[in-house]
Design a protein around this motif. Structure first.
Motif, PDB file in Angstrom:
ATOM      1  N   LEU A   3       0.788  -1.229   0.000  1.00  0.00           N
ATOM      2  CA  LEU A   3       0.000   0.000   0.000  1.00  0.00           C
ATOM      3  C   LEU A   3       0.826   1.288   0.000  1.00  0.00           C
ATOM      4  O   LEU A   3       0.437   2.261  -0.652  1.00  0.00           O
ATOM      5  CB  LEU A   3      -0.965  -0.008   1.186  1.00  0.00           C
ATOM      6  N   PRO A   4       1.965   1.372   0.721  1.00  0.00           N
ATOM      7  CA  PRO A   4       2.739   2.615   0.663  1.00  0.00           C
ATOM      8  C   PRO A   4       3.134   3.014  -0.751  1.00  0.00           C
ATOM      9  O   PRO A   4       3.212   4.200  -1.067  1.00  0.00           O
ATOM     10  CB  PRO A   4       3.970   2.298   1.521  1.00  0.00           C
ATOM     11  N   HIS A   5       3.397   2.022  -1.599  1.00  0.00           N
ATOM     12  CA  HIS A   5       3.783   2.340  -2.973  1.00  0.00           C
ATOM     13  C   HIS A   5       2.599   2.921  -3.749  1.00  0.00           C
ATOM     14  O   HIS A   5       2.777   3.785  -4.608  1.00  0.00           O
ATOM     15  CB  HIS A   5       4.321   1.084  -3.656  1.00  0.00           C
ATOM     16  N   LEU A   6       1.391   2.465  -3.447  1.00  0.00           N
ATOM     17  CA  LEU A   6       0.208   3.057  -4.069  1.00  0.00           C
ATOM     18  C   LEU A   6       0.032   4.502  -3.605  1.00  0.00           C
ATOM     19  O   LEU A   6      -0.284   5.390  -4.404  1.00  0.00           O
ATOM     20  CB  LEU A   6      -1.029   2.237  -3.733  1.00  0.00           C
ATOM     21  N   VAL A   7       0.266   4.742  -2.319  1.00  0.00           N
ATOM     22  CA  VAL A   7       0.176   6.108  -1.782  1.00  0.00           C
ATOM     23  C   VAL A   7       1.154   7.024  -2.504  1.00  0.00           C
ATOM     24  O   VAL A   7       0.814   8.134  -2.926  1.00  0.00           O
ATOM     25  CB  VAL A   7       0.449   6.117  -0.268  1.00  0.00           C
ATOM     26  N   ASN A   8       2.386   6.554  -2.684  1.00  0.00           N
ATOM     27  CA  ASN A   8       3.391   7.371  -3.373  1.00  0.00           C
ATOM     28  C   ASN A   8       3.016   7.591  -4.835  1.00  0.00           C
ATOM     29  O   ASN A   8       3.223   8.675  -5.394  1.00  0.00           O
ATOM     30  CB  ASN A   8       4.765   6.700  -3.276  1.00  0.00           C
ATOM     31  N   GLY A   9       2.450   6.557  -5.472  1.00  0.00           N
ATOM     32  CA  GLY A   9       2.045   6.708  -6.862  1.00  0.00           C
ATOM     33  C   GLY A   9       0.937   7.727  -7.045  1.00  0.00           C
ATOM     34  O   GLY A   9       0.889   8.437  -8.045  1.00  0.00           O
ATOM     35  N   LEU A  10       0.061   7.801  -6.060  1.00  0.00           N
ATOM     36  CA  LEU A  10      -1.044   8.754  -6.131  1.00  0.00           C
ATOM     37  C   LEU A  10      -0.631  10.165  -5.741  1.00  0.00           C
ATOM     38  O   LEU A  10      -1.449  11.077  -5.739  1.00  0.00           O
ATOM     39  CB  LEU A  10      -2.196   8.286  -5.221  1.00  0.00           C
ATOM     40  N   GLY A  11       0.623  10.324  -5.367  1.00  0.00           N
ATOM     41  CA  GLY A  11       1.118  11.658  -5.067  1.00  0.00           C
ATOM     42  C   GLY A  11       1.365  11.928  -3.598  1.00  0.00           C
ATOM     43  O   GLY A  11       1.671  13.050  -3.206  1.00  0.00           O
ATOM     44  N   GLY A  12       1.214  10.866  -2.752  1.00  0.00           N
ATOM     45  CA  GLY A  12       1.509  11.036  -1.339  1.00  0.00           C
ATOM     46  C   GLY A  12       0.422  11.823  -0.624  1.00  0.00           C
ATOM     47  O   GLY A  12      -0.644  12.096  -1.127  1.00  0.00           O
ATOM     48  N   ALA A  13       0.689  12.156   0.613  1.00  0.00           N
ATOM     49  CA  ALA A  13      -0.258  12.893   1.445  1.00  0.00           C
ATOM     50  C   ALA A  13       0.539  13.659   2.479  1.00  0.00           C
ATOM     51  O   ALA A  13       1.760  13.530   2.568  1.00  0.00           O
ATOM     52  CB  ALA A  13      -1.231  11.926   2.116  1.00  0.00           C
ATOM     53  N   ASN A  14      -0.153  14.493   3.249  1.00  0.00           N
ATOM     54  CA  ASN A  14       0.510  15.181   4.343  1.00  0.00           C
ATOM     55  C   ASN A  14       1.089  14.138   5.293  1.00  0.00           C
ATOM     56  O   ASN A  14       0.358  13.293   5.818  1.00  0.00           O
ATOM     57  CB  ASN A  14      -0.500  16.059   5.073  1.00  0.00           C
ATOM     58  N   TRP A  15       2.394  14.183   5.517  1.00  0.00           N
ATOM     59  CA  TRP A  15       3.024  13.094   6.252  1.00  0.00           C
ATOM     60  C   TRP A  15       2.530  13.013   7.688  1.00  0.00           C
ATOM     61  O   TRP A  15       2.414  11.919   8.250  1.00  0.00           O
ATOM     62  CB  TRP A  15       4.542  13.206   6.192  1.00  0.00           C
ATOM     63  N   ARG A  16       2.198  14.138   8.297  1.00  0.00           N
ATOM     64  CA  ARG A  16       1.682  14.094   9.661  1.00  0.00           C
ATOM     65  C   ARG A  16       0.320  13.394   9.720  1.00  0.00           C
ATOM     66  O   ARG A  16       0.028  12.654  10.669  1.00  0.00           O
ATOM     67  CB  ARG A  16       1.579  15.513  10.223  1.00  0.00           C
ATOM     68  N   GLY A  17      -0.493  13.622   8.696  1.00  0.00           N
ATOM     69  CA  GLY A  17      -1.775  12.940   8.640  1.00  0.00           C
ATOM     70  C   GLY A  17      -1.622  11.433   8.498  1.00  0.00           C
ATOM     71  O   GLY A  17      -2.373  10.656   9.100  1.00  0.00           O
ATOM     72  N   VAL A  18      -0.635  11.009   7.680  1.00  0.00           N
ATOM     73  CA  VAL A  18      -0.384   9.579   7.507  1.00  0.00           C
ATOM     74  C   VAL A  18       0.069   8.955   8.822  1.00  0.00           C
ATOM     75  O   VAL A  18      -0.391   7.865   9.212  1.00  0.00           O
ATOM     76  CB  VAL A  18       0.657   9.349   6.397  1.00  0.00           C
ATOM     77  N   ILE A  19       0.968   9.618   9.541  1.00  0.00           N
ATOM     78  CA  ILE A  19       1.465   9.091  10.810  1.00  0.00           C
ATOM     79  C   ILE A  19       0.331   8.986  11.825  1.00  0.00           C
ATOM     80  O   ILE A  19       0.180   7.968  12.525  1.00  0.00           O
ATOM     81  CB  ILE A  19       2.591   9.985  11.371  1.00  0.00           C
ATOM     82  N   LEU A  20      -0.489  10.024  11.917  1.00  0.00           N
ATOM     83  CA  LEU A  20      -1.615   9.992  12.856  1.00  0.00           C
ATOM     84  C   LEU A  20      -2.590   8.877  12.492  1.00  0.00           C
ATOM     85  O   LEU A  20      -3.051   8.117  13.371  1.00  0.00           O
ATOM     86  CB  LEU A  20      -2.327  11.344  12.843  1.00  0.00           C
ATOM     87  N   THR A  21      -2.888   8.751  11.212  1.00  0.00           N
ATOM     88  CA  THR A  21      -3.849   7.742  10.779  1.00  0.00           C
ATOM     89  C   THR A  21      -3.343   6.330  11.059  1.00  0.00           C
ATOM     90  O   THR A  21      -4.088   5.483  11.579  1.00  0.00           O
ATOM     91  CB  THR A  21      -4.147   7.895   9.279  1.00  0.00           C
ATOM     92  N   THR A  22      -2.077   6.058  10.726  1.00  0.00           N
ATOM     93  CA  THR A  22      -1.554   4.710  10.945  1.00  0.00           C
ATOM     94  C   THR A  22      -1.466   4.379  12.430  1.00  0.00           C
ATOM     95  O   THR A  22      -1.640   3.223  12.830  1.00  0.00           O
ATOM     96  CB  THR A  22      -0.176   4.540  10.281  1.00  0.00           C
ATOM     97  N   SER A  23      -1.231   5.377  13.270  1.00  0.00           N
ATOM     98  CA  SER A  23      -1.217   5.135  14.713  1.00  0.00           C
ATOM     99  C   SER A  23      -2.607   4.766  15.216  1.00  0.00           C
ATOM    100  O   SER A  23      -2.769   3.834  16.023  1.00  0.00           O
ATOM    101  CB  SER A  23      -0.699   6.371  15.458  1.00  0.00           C
ATOM    102  N   LEU A  24      -3.620   5.488  14.737  1.00  0.00           N
ATOM    103  CA  LEU A  24      -4.991   5.174  15.130  1.00  0.00           C
ATOM    104  C   LEU A  24      -5.400   3.788  14.618  1.00  0.00           C
ATOM    105  O   LEU A  24      -6.087   3.032  15.325  1.00  0.00           O
ATOM    106  CB  LEU A  24      -5.943   6.243  14.600  1.00  0.00           C
ATOM    107  N   LEU A  25      -4.981   3.445  13.410  1.00  0.00           N
ATOM    108  CA  LEU A  25      -5.288   2.127  12.870  1.00  0.00           C
ATOM    109  C   LEU A  25      -4.655   1.023  13.718  1.00  0.00           C
ATOM    110  O   LEU A  25      -5.268  -0.023  13.953  1.00  0.00           O
ATOM    111  CB  LEU A  25      -4.807   2.019  11.421  1.00  0.00           C
ATOM    112  N   ALA A  26      -3.416   1.251  14.173  1.00  0.00           N
ATOM    113  CA  ALA A  26      -2.741   0.254  15.006  1.00  0.00           C
ATOM    114  C   ALA A  26      -3.497   0.025  16.302  1.00  0.00           C
ATOM    115  O   ALA A  26      -3.707  -1.121  16.732  1.00  0.00           O
ATOM    116  CB  ALA A  26      -1.310   0.692  15.292  1.00  0.00           C
ATOM    117  N   ALA A  27      -3.913   1.117  16.940  1.00  0.00           N
ATOM    118  CA  ALA A  27      -4.667   0.986  18.182  1.00  0.00           C
ATOM    119  C   ALA A  27      -5.982   0.239  17.934  1.00  0.00           C
ATOM    120  O   ALA A  27      -6.379  -0.633  18.720  1.00  0.00           O
ATOM    121  CB  ALA A  27      -4.931   2.362  18.780  1.00  0.00           C
ATOM    122  N   LEU A  28      -6.653   0.564  16.827  1.00  0.00           N
ATOM    123  CA  LEU A  28      -7.893  -0.121  16.487  1.00  0.00           C
ATOM    124  C   LEU A  28      -7.648  -1.609  16.251  1.00  0.00           C
ATOM    125  O   LEU A  28      -8.430  -2.467  16.700  1.00  0.00           O
ATOM    126  CB  LEU A  28      -8.511   0.517  15.248  1.00  0.00           C
TER     127      LEU A  28
END
Length: 415
Positions: free
Chosen positions: A162-187
């Motif tokens: 999936l990270p390679h798909l994110v990069n192909g689509l142009g990436g995202a705000n890196w802080r948002g990605v870090i926050l989201t993946t942390s919340l996903l881990a807790a979930l």
């Protein structure tokens, strides 16, 4: 609950556990979410390079730190027999929450040194997620265990892509990605905590720090681990460097936006492995695991050698070969863990799985670091040739295991 029996007897007498597919689907989702912090830095590495002015060495360290942290966590967990002394769902919850916290720390890290430490802590925490999850699912499946663990590893493979798909689509705000993946881990940890223990529980273990070493020295687990090491020598190095390789292929072919094209191609090549994991599980249960792992490593190592000869071919040719490689390079992965769950001392299956993974991920750090050295010395042809050595040696180990008495305990006697 059925009394403890030898594996062949169990295969012939055990009834399918009610609710096992529901447990598999929930635990697979839980583990993919819990492991999200592993892939978070990879998804936003271009943004981190710009924000922190990272050198190539610092960027590589952020990738290797997770691997090395996982190894350290796995070694400690194996020495303490944690996966056999603590209920898996509690370990997964603790590991997921710790990983989420360490991952969130990247938001205030401010630079590569602190970030590297946090990535290592993330990897160490995730050592409490992956091995216990494999053991937990083994307690739900006696028949069809190869498919079940194949689905688990396939889900993780798709997450790796999936990270390679994110990069192909142009990436995202890196802080948002870090926050989201942390919340996903807790979930993910919370979901895992609600998955009950399977009916085919392993017997309780007592604290024996040297048990991991004793298990690895046994013939069945030892040969399975040698095969696994051959598999891991190739796998993560291919995953880590394929985008760089295919980007060069596209550039040589005249494509201007080679970075985005390489990202999409890498997503496909890594992601197709999820199908390979399922196919490997089906074939391992039907044919025998030693036969399937030898076949997969033979095809995977052969693909590496073919690509070594055709590394300068047209992009469509290289991509077709690479998709075939991506399918078979991971098809055998879950079967090594399944073999260990069948031949190891039942009281220390979790310890054996953790020790096997620790050795495998230690080797991946070496092969990942070696690839750029080989490319500078002799190009991608040399790098792929050296990577092919691992799976071809793994074939030898699995053929020896097929002839060993322990083969009678693997895949219901199919070896």
């Amino acid at each position: 609950m059925l009394p403890l029996m030898s594996q062949p007897a169990l295969e012939g007498t055990a009834q399918a556990a009610p609710g096992r597919w529901s447990a598999l689907s929930r635990l697979a989702v839980a583990v993919v979410l819990a492991m999200a912090p592993w892939f978070s830095a990879a998804a936003v590495l271009p943004q981190l390079r710009a924000a922190w002015v990272l050198t190539d060495a610092a960027a590589s360290w952020l990738t290797l730190a997770v691997q090395l942290g996982f190894v350290a966590g796995a070694v400690l967990s194996a020495a303490l027999n944690l996966a056999d002394r603590v209920p898996p769902r509690r370990l997964i919850l603790a590991g997921a929450l710790l990983a989420a916290g360490a991952n969130l720390g990247l938001l205030v890290a401010g630079g590569p040194v602190a970030a590297g430490v946090l990535r290592a802590l993330t990897g160490a925490a995730l050592a409490l997620v992956y091995p216990p999850a494999l053991k937990a699912m083994s307690a739900w499946f006696r028949t069809g265990r190869g498919v079940a663990l194949g689905v688990m590893v396939g889900a993780l493979t798709l997450g790796s892509a999936l990270p390679h798909l994110v990069n192909g689509l142009g990436g995202a705000n890196w802080r948002g990605v870090i926050l989201t993946t942390s919340l996903l881990a807790a979930l993910g940890g919370l979901i895992a905590a609600r998955v009950g223990e399977g009916p085919h529980r392993f017997p309780p273990a007592v604290f024996r720090p040297a048990q991991a070493w004793r298990i690895l020295r046994s013939r069945g687990v030892g040969l399975a681990t040698l095969g696994y090491l051959g598999h891991m020598w190739e796998l993560y190095a291919m995953w880590a460097w394929f985008a760089a390789f295919f980007g060069g292929v596209l550039t040589a072919g005249g494509l201007t936006d080679s970075g985005r094209g390489a990202a999409y191609a890498t997503f496909a090549v890594v992601g197709v492995g999820a199908l390979g994991c399922y196919a490997g599980g089906v074939l391992g249960d039907r044919w025998g695991r030693t036969r399937l792992t030898a076949l997969a490593m033979g095809l995977s190592g052969g693909c590496a050698l073919v690509l070594a000869a055709f590394s300068h071919a047209a992009p469509p040719v290289v991509l077709a070969l690479s998709l075939f490689w991506g399918f078979w390079i991971i098809a055998d992965s879950a079967q090594f863990s399944t073999i260990v769950s069948e031949v190891a001392d039942p009281a220390y299956v979790g310890t054996a799985l953790t020790a096997q993974l620790a050795l495998g991920f230690t080797l991946t750090a070496a092969s990942i670091a070696l690839v750029p050295v080989l490319v500078r010395a002799g190009g991608w042809s040399l790098a792929f040739t050296v990577l092919a050595v691992g799976p071809l040696l793994g074939v030898v180990a699995m053929r020896r295991l097929a002839r060993a008495p322990e083969a009678a305990r693997i895949a219901g006697g199919r070896g």
